[in-house]
Structures are given as C-alpha cells and as structure tokens.
Enzyme design. Structure first.
Site, PDB file in Angstrom:
ATOM      1  N   ARG A  21       0.844  -1.371   0.107  1.00 53.17           N
ATOM      2  CA  ARG A  21       0.055  -0.048   0.003  1.00 53.17           C
ATOM      3  C   ARG A  21       0.821   1.199  -0.021  1.00 53.17           C
ATOM      4  NH1 ARG A  21      -0.493   4.736   2.555  1.00 53.17           N
ATOM      5  NH2 ARG A  21       0.012   3.609   4.748  1.00 53.17           N
ATOM      6  N   ASP A  22       1.394   1.534   1.279  1.00 50.33           N
ATOM      7  CA  ASP A  22       2.275   2.688   1.099  1.00 50.33           C
ATOM      8  C   ASP A  22       3.352   2.704   0.334  1.00 50.33           C
ATOM      9  OD1 ASP A  22       3.076   5.335   2.160  1.00 50.33           O
ATOM     10  OD2 ASP A  22       3.477   4.662   3.998  1.00 50.33           O
ATOM     11  N   HIS A  45       5.468   4.573  12.684  1.00 59.44           N
ATOM     12  CA  HIS A  45       5.538   4.310  11.187  1.00 59.44           C
ATOM     13  C   HIS A  45       6.451   5.648  10.592  1.00 59.44           C
ATOM     14  CE1 HIS A  45       3.189   4.157   7.002  1.00 59.44           C
ATOM     15  NE2 HIS A  45       3.897   5.376   7.035  1.00 59.44           N
ATOM     16  N   HIS A  88       8.948   7.119   7.877  1.00 57.31           N
ATOM     17  CA  HIS A  88       9.828   7.004   6.565  1.00 57.31           C
ATOM     18  C   HIS A  88      11.291   7.290   6.725  1.00 57.31           C
ATOM     19  CE1 HIS A  88       6.018   6.759   3.750  1.00 57.31           C
ATOM     20  NE2 HIS A  88       5.475   6.958   4.981  1.00 57.31           N
ATOM     21  N   CYS A 105       4.504   9.098  -0.070  1.00 58.90           N
ATOM     22  CA  CYS A 105       2.962   9.274  -0.018  1.00 58.90           C
ATOM     23  C   CYS A 105       2.855  10.572  -1.008  1.00 58.90           C
ATOM     24  CB  CYS A 105       2.692  10.098   1.300  1.00 58.90           C
ATOM     25  SG  CYS A 105       0.950  10.545   1.393  1.00 58.90           S
ATOM     26  N   ASN A 125       9.373   4.514   2.868  1.00 59.71           N
ATOM     27  CA  ASN A 125       9.360   4.017   3.860  1.00 59.71           C
ATOM     28  C   ASN A 125      10.657   3.112   4.527  1.00 59.71           C
ATOM     29  OD1 ASN A 125       6.256   3.511   2.881  1.00 59.71           O
ATOM     30  ND2 ASN A 125       6.144   3.509   4.827  1.00 59.71           N
TER      31      ASN A 125
HETATM   32  P1  HMG Z   1     -13.239  14.360  -1.884  1.00 55.71           P
HETATM   33  O1  HMG Z   1     -13.124  14.888  -3.267  1.00 55.71           O
HETATM   34  O2  HMG Z   1     -13.225  15.423  -0.824  1.00 55.71           O
HETATM   35  O3  HMG Z   1     -14.501  13.507  -1.496  1.00 55.71           O
HETATM   36  O4  HMG Z   1     -12.081  13.155  -1.658  1.00 55.71           O
HETATM   37  P2  HMG Z   1     -15.690  13.176  -2.449  1.00 55.71           P
HETATM   38  O5  HMG Z   1     -16.665  12.569  -1.798  1.00 55.71           O
HETATM   39  O6  HMG Z   1     -16.223  14.329  -3.223  1.00 55.71           O
HETATM   40  O7  HMG Z   1     -15.340  12.310  -3.853  1.00 55.71           O
HETATM   41  C1  HMG Z   1     -14.483  12.619  -4.831  1.00 55.71           C
HETATM   42  C2  HMG Z   1     -14.351  11.561  -5.968  1.00 55.71           C
HETATM   43  O8  HMG Z   1     -14.011  10.498  -5.462  1.00 55.71           O
HETATM   44  C3  HMG Z   1     -15.866  11.183  -6.300  1.00 55.71           C
HETATM   45  O9  HMG Z   1     -15.883  10.730  -7.603  1.00 55.71           O
HETATM   46  C4  HMG Z   1     -16.164  10.067  -5.421  1.00 55.71           C
HETATM   47  O10 HMG Z   1     -17.269   9.157  -6.081  1.00 55.71           O
HETATM   48  C5  HMG Z   1     -14.906   9.456  -5.430  1.00 55.71           C
HETATM   49  P3  HMG Z   1     -16.415  11.817  -8.805  1.00 55.71           P
HETATM   50  O11 HMG Z   1     -17.775  11.867  -8.573  1.00 55.71           O
HETATM   51  O12 HMG Z   1     -15.533  12.979  -8.822  1.00 55.71           O
HETATM   52  O13 HMG Z   1     -16.315  10.859 -10.126  1.00 55.71           O
HETATM   53  N1  HMG Z   1     -14.767   8.702  -4.330  1.00 55.71           N
HETATM   54  C6  HMG Z   1     -14.247   7.262  -4.029  1.00 55.71           C
HETATM   55  N2  HMG Z   1     -13.717   6.477  -4.938  1.00 55.71           N
HETATM   56  C7  HMG Z   1     -13.587   5.357  -4.548  1.00 55.71           C
HETATM   57  N3  HMG Z   1     -13.661   4.805  -3.081  1.00 55.71           N
HETATM   58  C8  HMG Z   1     -13.814   5.755  -2.270  1.00 55.71           C
HETATM   59  C9  HMG Z   1     -14.051   7.115  -2.684  1.00 55.71           C
HETATM   60  N4  HMG Z   1     -14.644   8.195  -2.035  1.00 55.71           N
HETATM   61  C10 HMG Z   1     -14.769   9.028  -2.910  1.00 55.71           C
HETATM   62  N5  HMG Z   1     -13.536   5.329  -1.004  1.00 55.71           N
HETATM   63  C11 HMG Z   1     -11.145  11.261  -0.310  1.00 55.71           C
HETATM   64  C12 HMG Z   1     -12.002  12.620  -0.387  1.00 55.71           C
HETATM   65  C13 HMG Z   1     -10.830  11.276   1.072  1.00 55.71           C
HETATM   66  C14 HMG Z   1     -12.047  10.401  -1.084  1.00 55.71           C
HETATM   67  C15 HMG Z   1      -9.839  11.599  -1.247  1.00 55.71           C
HETATM   68  O14 HMG Z   1      -9.117  12.855  -1.000  1.00 55.71           O
HETATM   69  C16 HMG Z   1      -8.969  10.510  -1.347  1.00 55.71           C
HETATM   70  O15 HMG Z   1      -9.294   9.361  -1.782  1.00 55.71           O
HETATM   71  N6  HMG Z   1      -7.732  10.705  -0.893  1.00 55.71           N
HETATM   72  C17 HMG Z   1      -6.876   9.538  -0.628  1.00 55.71           C
HETATM   73  C18 HMG Z   1      -5.621  10.175  -0.359  1.00 55.71           C
HETATM   74  C19 HMG Z   1      -4.638   8.905  -0.073  1.00 55.71           C
HETATM   75  O16 HMG Z   1      -4.942   7.623  -0.308  1.00 55.71           O
HETATM   76  N7  HMG Z   1      -3.340   9.244   0.351  1.00 55.71           N
HETATM   77  C20 HMG Z   1      -2.295   8.407   0.680  1.00 55.71           C
HETATM   78  C21 HMG Z   1      -2.537   7.436   1.838  1.00 55.71           C
HETATM   79  S1  HMG Z   1      -2.184   8.397   3.304  1.00 55.71           S
HETATM   80  C22 HMG Z   1      -0.725   8.099   3.588  1.00 55.71           C
HETATM   81  O17 HMG Z   1       0.116   7.471   2.604  1.00 55.71           O
HETATM   82  C23 HMG Z   1       0.072   8.431   5.103  1.00 55.71           C
HETATM   83  C24 HMG Z   1       0.228   7.360   5.676  1.00 55.71           C
HETATM   84  O18 HMG Z   1       1.164   6.277   5.012  1.00 55.71           O
HETATM   85  C25 HMG Z   1       0.755   7.683   7.120  1.00 55.71           C
HETATM   86  C26 HMG Z   1       2.017   8.660   7.013  1.00 55.71           C
HETATM   87  O19 HMG Z   1       3.130   8.147   6.220  1.00 55.71           O
HETATM   88  O20 HMG Z   1       2.081   9.746   7.398  1.00 55.71           O
HETATM   89  C27 HMG Z   1      -0.858   6.522   6.143  1.00 55.71           C
HETATM   90 MG    MG Z   2       3.421   6.423   5.338  1.00 54.84          MG
END
Ligand code: HMG
Ligand code: MG
Length: 280
Positions: free
Chosen positions: A13-14, A203, A205, A236, A245
């Site tokens: 995933r990450d 966690h 990096h 990320c 990571n």
């Molecule tokens: P948004 O634009 O505010 O929300 O996004 P929305 O509800 O308006 O949805 C936007 C679009 O996404 C729509 O599609 C929804 O249908 C679709 P459109 O109408 O434009 O065609 N949608 C989805 N599709 C599939 N599955 C879903 C879903 N939800 C909405 N669940 C949202 C808000 C949270 C969805 C968006 O910002 C997002 O997906 N963000 C993900 C970001 C991400 O994955 N980042 C990386 C992971 S975090 C990380 O790596 C840090 C970590 O490792 C720890 C660290 O290192 O710090 C964990």
């Molecule tokens: Mg991370």
C-alpha cells in the site's frame, strides 16, 4: 521466551501507492503472497480510496480478491464509508482511517480539515464496531511538508481523539522522515500521556536516514509494532519529498538484534524485497 514485536508490512500500500507506473494487479498479488509466505502477521494490502486521487490503488478489489489468504491479517485504508463498505465486501480483516496532526496536510491528503476528518471517520467507526478493528493513522507527527515542525501536543490531541472514537491501534506517521530522535522522543512522551503504549505503532519514513534510530527511540518508549515497506518502497503522493518507508528488512534486522521474536523469515522477506524493487 523472547518478547514479541510486530512488523506491520505496508509495502503493497504505502510502498506502491507512490509509483507513477501502474504496477500490474498480478504483480501486486504476487508480492502480497510472498509476504504471507514470509510469515508477516500484518499486511496492509491496498486502499479503497478515490482512484482519481491515487490511481495506483484503483485495482483494490481485484487485489483483495486475488491474494491467497494465509495466517496474516490483511488490512486496507478506508477514508470514508464508501471505502469501508468496499473493504468489507473484499474481505478485509482490518481497516484504517487516516488523518493528520497538520491542518495543511489534512487538506492536501484527504481534502478536509482535521475537524471534518473526524466527522468522516465517525460513520466508519460506527459501521466497524464489532465487525473489524480500525487502525487510525496520524500523519506528520514531527514535521509537515507545508507547515514545518508540528507540536507534540497537536499529535497527542489527534491520538486521543482517534482512541476516543474507537481505534484499536494508532500509527504515528513520521511522513517526511525528517524528525530527529529527540523530537520523536518528545512527541512520544506527549502521546503516551493520552494513549497506552500497547495501542501505538511507529510508522517511519526514511528520507533522512533517521528511521532506524527513531525506531530505537520508540522501542525504548515501549512501542512494539512498527510499520515498514519491503524493499524500502514507498512515499505518499500528497507529501512532496517523502520517498521511502523504512525497509522491512532493516526493521527485522534491528528487532532480531534486540532479541525480539517476530515470526518473519528473513530469507523469504529478502526475496520479497528483491521482487518489490523490481516492480519500480
Ligand atoms: P473528496 O474529493 O473530498 O471527496 O475526496 P468526494 O466525496 O467529493 O469524492 C471525490 C471523488 O472520489 C468522487 O468521484 C467520489 O465518487 C470518489 P467523482 O464524482 O469525482 O467521479 N470517491 C471514491 N472512490 C472510490 N472509493 C472511495 C471514494 N470516496 C470518494 N472510498 C477522499 C476525499 C478522501 C475520497 C480523497 O481525498 C481520497 O481518496 N484521498 C486519498 C488520499 C490517499 O490515499 N493518500 C495516501 C494514503 S495516506 C498516507 O500515505 C500516509 C500514511 O502512510 C501515514 C504517513 O506516512 O504519514 C498512512
Ligand atoms: Mg506512510
């Protein structure tokens, strides 16, 4: 008997989410299967997020359907109820909500404020209660790419809230890999005032080459769960300058040297690492 520590594998995933080239679904499945075979107890497989935001994770359901289930717990990221429903249908054994200690990072990563993020988490927590455990991530626990240094108290506040809404485990994300050990220690001290150590994971990096040193600090503070990505994959997409990571192989070596039992086969993990690096 040796004390147990857990390597929480986040590479699929990450690690992969940051790759610009789309990694074929079959390769993602093969990687997870190798990790299962290596004895990892926890494997974060994919994310049920918007494919517009993270195109690499668009095949989440297919990956979950294709992996061979072993003894591991297979977890996924679920930013909202839609993601949670899909995760449950895909047979996830654990889900994760993800927030941040920094307002700017929260906006860039999940398009809402910290306050709003808790409004989004609540329906996921309600649906998950009694069904699957929920991990809660906090990004930017020492540094934010947009705001600089983050106060330990800001992290402790978010950790306390994640705990209060029912997260069984809180993973402290050192997203940028810039946090020096002394700042990690101060952050942990603040968080430990709010959350019992058994509910915390580290966690880290490895951007600045500090991850192993920071894990040592966390081990001294009593943490026993560490997230890592096989082959040092990672980053990320919403954290500029966060390439990798910490490598699972490096964390395993540290834990073994410190006398912990992990259940992971170092040779098989190294082979999975080689395969993972070939996917880049
Ligand atoms: P948004 O634009 O505010 O929300 O996004 P929305 O509800 O308006 O949805 C936007 C679009 O996404 C729509 O599609 C929804 O249908 C679709 P459109 O109408 O434009 O065609 N949608 C989805 N599709 C599939 N599955 C879903 C879903 N939800 C909405 N669940 C949202 C808000 C949270 C969805 C968006 O910002 C997002 O997906 N963000 C993900 C970001 C991400 O994955 N980042 C990386 C992971 S975090 C990380 O790596 C840090 C970590 O490792 C720890 C660290 O290192 O710090 C964990
Ligand atoms: Mg991370």
């Amino acid at each position: 008997m040796a004390e147990r520590a857990t390597l929480f594998e986040v590479g699929p995933r990450d690690g992969l989410q940051n790759e610009t080239r789309f990694v074929p679904t079959a390769d993602k499945i093969a990687l997870v299967d190798m990790l299962t075979d290596a004895g990892l107890a926890e494997i974060e497989v994919t994310s049920f997020v918007s494919p517009k935001w993270v195109p690499q994770m668009a095949d989440a359901a297919a990956v979950m359907a294709g992996i061979s289930r072993g003894a591991a717990c297979y977890s996924v990221l679920t930013p909202n109820l839609r993601g949670f429903d899909a995760a449950l249908a895909a047979g996830a054994g654990k889900v994760a909500v993800f927030g941040a200690a920094s307002e700017s990072f929260s906006q860039k990563n999940i398009n809402c404020s910290i306050e709003e993020s808790f409004e989004r988490f609540q329906p996921v927590m309600d649906a998950a209660r009694g069904v699957v455990p929920v991990r809660g991530y906090i990004s930017c626990v020492t540094n934010c790419p947009f705001e600089g240094e983050i106060a330990p108290e800001a992290v402790a506040r978010v950790a306390a809230r994640l705990r209060a809404i029912g997260c069984t485990e809180i993973s402290l994300g050192e997203t940028l890999g810039k946090g020096r050990p002394e700042r990690v220690a101060l952050m942990l001290e603040a968080v430990l005032g709010e959350v019992p150590v058994a509910a915390l994971a580290g966690h880290f990096h490895d951007t600045g080459g500090l991850a192993v040193e920071n894990i040592r600090v966390a081990l001294e503070a009593g943490l026993r769960v560490f997230d890592a990505a096989v082959g040092g994959l990672g980053g990320c997409p919403y954290a500029p300058g966060a390439p990798g990571n910490v490598a699972s192989e490096a964390v395993l070596a540290l834990l073994e040297a410190e006398g912990f039992e992990t259940g992971v086969d170092a040779g098989k993990l190294a082979a999975a690492g080689e395969f993972a690096r070939g996917l880049r």
